[in-house]
Design an enzyme around this catalytic site. Structure first.
Site, PDB file in Angstrom:
ATOM      1  N   ASP A   1      33.217  -0.859 -31.169  1.00  0.00           N
ATOM      2  CA  ASP A   1      33.002  -1.533 -29.887  1.00  0.00           C
ATOM      3  C   ASP A   1      34.311  -2.019 -29.278  1.00  0.00           C
ATOM      4  OD1 ASP A   1      31.199  -2.369 -27.862  1.00  0.00           O
ATOM      5  OD2 ASP A   1      31.273  -4.423 -28.597  1.00  0.00           O
TER       6      ASP A   1
ATOM      7  N   SER B   1      28.879  -4.730 -22.451  1.00  0.00           N
ATOM      8  CA  SER B   1      28.288  -3.537 -23.057  1.00  0.00           C
ATOM      9  C   SER B   1      26.799  -3.527 -22.750  1.00  0.00           C
ATOM     10  CB  SER B   1      28.500  -3.551 -24.576  1.00  0.00           C
ATOM     11  OG  SER B   1      29.877  -3.579 -24.899  1.00  0.00           O
TER      12      SER B   1
ATOM     13  N   GLN C   1      28.958   4.889 -25.221  1.00  0.00           N
ATOM     14  CA  GLN C   1      28.589   3.575 -24.702  1.00  0.00           C
ATOM     15  C   GLN C   1      28.603   3.587 -23.182  1.00  0.00           C
ATOM     16  OE1 GLN C   1      30.996  -0.440 -24.456  1.00  0.00           O
ATOM     17  NE2 GLN C   1      30.023  -0.372 -26.486  1.00  0.00           N
TER      18      GLN C   1
END
Length: 289
Positions: free
Chosen positions: A205, A229, A279
């Site tokens: 991440d 996110s 993502q």
């Protein structure tokens, strides 16, 4: 949190009752819980219900609400299926009875099959010849924007070395790709594959949404965007270790509608493809006042 031992302490959840666990948080420089932490803790919870030796092959998740750093996070695991080859778990993360995150994870038994993979870039600078985030802070800290400097000052269990260092004061659009070497700090011997996958999920991440800003760097930056996110998916292909540097090779196929999409591949230094990541994140311009 400046070593793998600190990270493992955060990722290891407290068992509350059957299929229910609790985790605590530590900041990485943002006012909310780091998405990678919730991802990895959810995976820890899911793995704790796998009793047949199966190994994670994929995960898919959605970030629903910002996590609060001061409250514990509860993780409830639903055993969706234990089939002949695959096991599926669903994890719901809550704070103060509000759902903040959901994850589905698939675990696969070991099987033989056909093999192929894409090739890692061959013309990249090696990590020994690059500056880490700590090096950048030490050498350029007094010249960095205050938010960037504050972010880099947070102790981390991972060293990151980007292959290209953009000048934050040079307002130019950048290519839609980036490559970042990373390596854990501390003793990484004797880590199980399950733990290594949780750590890799945590690290995945970092950096990924940043690449979606690069094509708009002449006008967009962390200070004039609302970012978060929205979802995160990973696919795990092969065994690996953290004894050497790994490469996160990233690209952004598209931004639009206040959202940015990025994907990446994680390789060992000798070019073995370990995992792929995707993502989508919020990239909402903040109106000028």
């Amino acid at each position: 949190m400046n070593s793998v031992d600190n990270l493992l302490h955060i990722l290891e959840l407290k068992h509350i009752k059957e299929n229910q666990f609790e985790g605590v948080s530590e900041t990485v420089g943002s006012p909310n819980v780091f998405g990678g932490q919730v991802l990895a803790q959810s995976l820890n919870a899911a793995y704790r219900t796998i009793t047949n030796g199966r190994v994670l092959n994929s995960l898919h998740s959605y970030f629903l609400e910002a996590g609060h750093l001061d409250y514990p996070i509860n993780y409830d695991v639903t055993i969706v299926r234990d089939g002949g080859s695959f096991s599926v778990r669903r994890v719901t993360a809550t704070q103060k009875e509000q759902t903040i995150f959901i994850l589905s994870a698939s675990f696969h038994k070991a099987e033989e099959g056909y093999e192929h993979q894409i090739t890692m870039k061959s013309d990249l600078k090696q990590p020994e010849h690059l500056m880490s985030w700590n090096d950048i802070l030490d050498q350029f800290g007094s010249m960095l924007p205050s938010k960037t400097k504050s972010f880099l000052e947070i102790p981390r269990p991972v060293d990151f070395k980007p292959t290209v260092l953009p000048n934050p004061f040079d307002k130019q659009d950048l290519p839609p790709f980036a490559d970042v070497w990373f390596k854990l700090k501390g003793d990484v011997s004797n880590l199980s594959l399950a733990i290594k996958q949780q750590i890799l999920t945590y690290i995945s991440d970092y950096n990924i949404l940043s690449v979606a800003l690069q094509p708009h760097a002449s006008k967009a930056h962390w200070g004039n965007l609302q970012t978060a996110s929205l979802d995160h998916s990973m696919w795990f292909f092969r065994e690996f270790d953290f004894n050497d540097w790994l490469l996160f090779s990233l690209e952004t196929p598209s931004t639009g509608n206040a959202r940015g999409f990025a994907k990446g591949n994680i390789f060992t230094r000798d070019g073995v493809l370990v995992a792929s990541v995707a993502q989508e994140g919020l990239m909402r311009p903040i109106p000028k006042t």
